[in-house]
Design a protein around this motif. Sequence first.
Motif, PDB file in Angstrom:
ATOM      1  N   LEU A  47     -10.389  -3.542 -11.966  1.00  0.00           N
ATOM      2  CA  LEU A  47      -9.124  -3.504 -11.214  1.00  0.00           C
ATOM      3  C   LEU A  47      -9.120  -2.253 -10.338  1.00  0.00           C
ATOM      4  CD1 LEU A  47      -6.661  -4.667 -14.037  1.00  0.00           C
ATOM      5  CD2 LEU A  47      -7.609  -6.040 -12.187  1.00  0.00           C
ATOM      6  N   PHE A  48      -9.782  -2.358  -9.196  1.00  0.00           N
ATOM      7  CA  PHE A  48      -9.942  -1.210  -8.305  1.00  0.00           C
ATOM      8  C   PHE A  48      -9.111  -1.348  -7.034  1.00  0.00           C
ATOM      9  CE2 PHE A  48     -14.049  -1.069 -10.652  1.00  0.00           C
ATOM     10  CZ  PHE A  48     -13.897   0.200 -11.198  1.00  0.00           C
ATOM     11  N   ASP A 102     -12.084   8.499  -6.867  1.00  0.00           N
ATOM     12  CA  ASP A 102     -12.333   7.968  -8.210  1.00  0.00           C
ATOM     13  C   ASP A 102     -12.523   6.482  -8.205  1.00  0.00           C
ATOM     14  OD1 ASP A 102     -12.219  10.116  -9.696  1.00  0.00           O
ATOM     15  OD2 ASP A 102     -10.153   9.889 -10.350  1.00  0.00           O
ATOM     16  N   GLU A 103     -11.724   5.834  -7.365  1.00  0.00           N
ATOM     17  CA  GLU A 103     -11.748   4.378  -7.373  1.00  0.00           C
ATOM     18  C   GLU A 103     -12.717   3.814  -6.357  1.00  0.00           C
ATOM     19  OE1 GLU A 103      -7.891   2.651  -7.255  1.00  0.00           O
ATOM     20  OE2 GLU A 103      -7.616   3.243  -9.334  1.00  0.00           O
ATOM     21  N   HIS A 139     -12.566   4.426 -17.313  1.00  0.00           N
ATOM     22  CA  HIS A 139     -12.110   5.075 -16.077  1.00  0.00           C
ATOM     23  C   HIS A 139     -13.042   6.227 -15.725  1.00  0.00           C
ATOM     24  CE1 HIS A 139      -9.709   6.615 -12.936  1.00  0.00           C
ATOM     25  NE2 HIS A 139      -9.155   7.606 -13.605  1.00  0.00           N
ATOM     26  N   ARG A 140     -13.229   6.426 -14.443  1.00  0.00           N
ATOM     27  CA  ARG A 140     -14.169   7.430 -13.964  1.00  0.00           C
ATOM     28  C   ARG A 140     -13.778   8.872 -14.296  1.00  0.00           C
ATOM     29  NH1 ARG A 140     -15.287   5.750  -8.404  1.00  0.00           N
ATOM     30  NH2 ARG A 140     -16.631   3.944  -8.518  1.00  0.00           N
ATOM     31  N   ARG A 141     -12.482   9.114 -14.447  1.00  0.00           N
ATOM     32  CA  ARG A 141     -12.052  10.497 -14.665  1.00  0.00           C
ATOM     33  C   ARG A 141     -11.175  10.614 -15.898  1.00  0.00           C
ATOM     34  NH1 ARG A 141      -9.971  14.193 -10.349  1.00  0.00           N
ATOM     35  NH2 ARG A 141      -8.076  12.957 -10.434  1.00  0.00           N
ATOM     36  N   LEU A 198      -5.470   6.392   1.192  1.00  0.00           N
ATOM     37  CA  LEU A 198      -5.148   5.237   0.354  1.00  0.00           C
ATOM     38  C   LEU A 198      -6.220   4.156   0.411  1.00  0.00           C
ATOM     39  CD1 LEU A 198      -1.317   4.926   1.002  1.00  0.00           C
ATOM     40  CD2 LEU A 198      -2.442   5.678  -1.075  1.00  0.00           C
ATOM     41  N   PHE A 245     -16.298   3.251  -4.214  1.00  0.00           N
ATOM     42  CA  PHE A 245     -17.665   2.968  -4.648  1.00  0.00           C
ATOM     43  C   PHE A 245     -18.631   3.835  -3.846  1.00  0.00           C
ATOM     44  CE2 PHE A 245     -15.348  -1.209  -5.082  1.00  0.00           C
ATOM     45  CZ  PHE A 245     -15.018  -0.986  -6.409  1.00  0.00           C
ATOM     46  N   LYS A 285      -8.092  12.055 -15.570  1.00  0.00           N
ATOM     47  CA  LYS A 285      -6.746  11.815 -15.038  1.00  0.00           C
ATOM     48  C   LYS A 285      -6.610  10.395 -14.501  1.00  0.00           C
ATOM     49  CE  LYS A 285      -5.183  16.280 -13.278  1.00  0.00           C
ATOM     50  NZ  LYS A 285      -4.954  16.997 -11.998  1.00  0.00           N
ATOM     51  N   PHE A 286      -5.370   9.904 -14.518  1.00  0.00           N
ATOM     52  CA  PHE A 286      -5.114   8.566 -13.987  1.00  0.00           C
ATOM     53  C   PHE A 286      -4.200   8.633 -12.783  1.00  0.00           C
ATOM     54  CE2 PHE A 286      -6.528   7.686 -18.218  1.00  0.00           C
ATOM     55  CZ  PHE A 286      -7.216   6.497 -18.094  1.00  0.00           C
ATOM     56  N   ARG A 287      -4.401   7.683 -11.874  1.00  0.00           N
ATOM     57  CA  ARG A 287      -3.544   7.616 -10.696  1.00  0.00           C
ATOM     58  C   ARG A 287      -2.221   6.919 -11.004  1.00  0.00           C
ATOM     59  NH1 ARG A 287      -5.895   6.297  -4.876  1.00  0.00           N
ATOM     60  NH2 ARG A 287      -4.043   6.597  -3.673  1.00  0.00           N
ATOM     61  N   ILE A 314       0.809  -1.222   0.000  1.00  0.00           N
ATOM     62  CA  ILE A 314       0.000   0.000   0.000  1.00  0.00           C
ATOM     63  C   ILE A 314       0.844   1.275   0.000  1.00  0.00           C
ATOM     64  CG2 ILE A 314      -1.873   1.251   1.150  1.00  0.00           C
ATOM     65  CD1 ILE A 314      -3.010  -1.202   2.149  1.00  0.00           C
ATOM     66  N   MET A 361      -4.029   7.946   5.152  1.00  0.00           N
ATOM     67  CA  MET A 361      -3.165   8.371   4.053  1.00  0.00           C
ATOM     68  C   MET A 361      -3.929   8.581   2.742  1.00  0.00           C
ATOM     69  SD  MET A 361       0.285   6.176   4.713  1.00  0.00           S
ATOM     70  CE  MET A 361      -0.483   4.611   5.007  1.00  0.00           C
ATOM     71  N   GLY A 395     -10.846   0.886 -14.180  1.00  0.00           N
ATOM     72  CA  GLY A 395      -9.921   1.323 -13.131  1.00  0.00           C
ATOM     73  C   GLY A 395      -8.962   2.374 -13.651  1.00  0.00           C
ATOM     74  N   GLY A 396      -8.289   3.058 -12.726  1.00  0.00           N
ATOM     75  CA  GLY A 396      -7.383   4.131 -13.143  1.00  0.00           C
ATOM     76  C   GLY A 396      -6.011   4.056 -12.499  1.00  0.00           C
ATOM     77  N   GLY A 397      -5.756   2.986 -11.788  1.00  0.00           N
ATOM     78  CA  GLY A 397      -4.460   2.837 -11.112  1.00  0.00           C
ATOM     79  C   GLY A 397      -3.472   2.072 -11.973  1.00  0.00           C
ATOM     80  N   PHE A 402      -8.077  10.983  -6.396  1.00  0.00           N
ATOM     81  CA  PHE A 402      -7.830   9.690  -7.020  1.00  0.00           C
ATOM     82  C   PHE A 402      -8.534   8.572  -6.255  1.00  0.00           C
ATOM     83  CE2 PHE A 402      -3.830  11.447  -9.074  1.00  0.00           C
ATOM     84  CZ  PHE A 402      -4.371  11.405 -10.345  1.00  0.00           C
TER      85      PHE A 402
END
Lengths: 334, 108
Positions: free
Chosen positions: A245-246, B76-77, A181-183, B50, B79, A185-187, A45, B48, A158-160, B73
Motif C-alpha cells: 500500500l504505497f 520512504d514510500e 515499513h521502511r522506517r 507528495l 521506489f 516513523k510513520f506518515r 492528494i 509539494m 507501507g507507512g501511510g 516520508f
Amino acid sequence: MIETDILIIGAGPVGLFTVFEAGLIKLKCHLIDYLPIPGGQCAEIYPKKPIYDIPGFPEILAGDLVDNLMKQIEPFKPGFTLGERAETIEKTEDGKFIVTTDRGTKHIAPNIAIAGGLGCFEPRRPALENLSKFEDYGVEYIIKEPELYRDKDIVIAGGGDSALDWSIFLTDVAKSVTLVHRREKFRGALDSVEKVQKLVEEGKMNLITNAEITEISGEAKVESVTVSQKDRKVQVLNTDHFIPLFGLLPKLGPIADWGLDIEKGAIKVDTVDYSTNEPGIYAIGDVNTYQGKLKLILCGFHEGTIAVQSMYKRINPDKNLVLKYTTVNGVNGF
Amino acid sequence: MDSNTIRVKVIDREGVQHDLEAPTDMSMNLMEVCKSYDLPVAGTCGGMALCASCQVYVHSDHEIQEKSEDEEFMLDEAFNVKENSRLGCQIHMHNNLNNLEVELAPEE
C-alpha cells in the motif's frame, strides 16, 4: 444506460465547475471518476493544503474548495458514477458517444468533456521482479473485500494511512498481520500509529520496521515473502497475501487509446473551444495541452466555461445563445 | 552568466548529460528547472513533496537544505531510493548550488 447532455470524465475542481456553467445554459451533466469521492487531486492528494490563486479567495484549503464547488453545483443536480474508470468510448449513428466503465456502467451523451487531470489514480507498484505474476494470486494493491483475508496470513507494506488503517482493521479478520515499513516513523495519523503500537504490544500484530520486501515466492500463488531489514539477516515469512500500500500514481489510462491527438501525455485541443480532434469530445483542465498552457485550476475553470458554449451549439445548431449573467438571472436549477 | 544564475548538470535516464542554467532569484526548485528545459520530469504533485516523480540522485557534494519531514516520508514510500536520493522539488536554487550534479532516478 445513463443519459445526459454532457458527460464529464473526471470529478476534480474543473469537472465540477463545468457542471455549473453548463447548468446556466440548461445543459445537464453526469460525471465519472475512478476515485470514490469527488474532488480529484484536491480531495485525494492534498485536501489540507491551502491554495492561494483562486480568484476571490486569498486562501482556501483544497478540500474546502471541493466542498464549495459541490454546493455551487447542487442546483443543477449532476449525476455521479464514482469508483469506476471510464474505459471505452464508441460513437453511435446519430453522433452521440457511449462511454462504458470498467464495471460495465454505460453512459450516453452528445458531448464529452474530459477533465481527467493527470489521469486515473492507480496503485504504486513496488519494483519487485515477479510482482505481476502474483497479481490477483495473493498480491493485491487495493483492499476491496476484507473477507478475502479471513483466517489468512497477510503481509502489508507501507507507512501511510492506508497501510496503517488496513493493518489495524485486518487484525480482527486475518489469522496474522505483519506490517513492514521502511522506517521507524510513520506518515500516517498519530492516532493510527498509536493503535498499531498497542496491537503490537498485545501480540496481535507483527511490525517490522527499517525493512522492505525484496522477494515474493510461490508456485501458483504467493507462499512467502523475503523481508530485508537494515543491519539484520533477511527473513522469509510464510504468507497467503502480500498487500503493498504505497499510495496512488496518476496515469492517463484508457483515454490514451480513444484516438485523440496526444502530446507528452496530454490531449491536444483547439483553444477556440477546447475541442479535441474528435468533434464532440472536449478536453479541459490539466489533461489538455495547447500553446501557452498553464496547469492551473483557474485556467481550467475558464476552459470549461468556453467549452460548454460550444457544446450547446452542437446540440442546438439553430438556436442563438446569449450570455446570461447570474447577477441578473440568478441561478435557476433543474 | 549573471550573479543570479547557476549551472546545474543533469544526467537523464538515458545517461545523457544536460548543462542547465538556473536562476536563483525566481524561487525555483530543481524540478521546475528541469521542466523548463523540457527534461522528462513529471512533477506530478506540482512540488509539494507528495509524489516522487522528480526524484534525483545527487552526485556532487554540495550542502543542500536538509530534508523536511514530508520529503523524508515521501522518499520512504518511493521506489529506487538510494542514500543520495532527493526530491528535485525540494532542492531550491541558491547560489551555493553552482555546478550541482544530479541524475534523474528511474520512472516508477
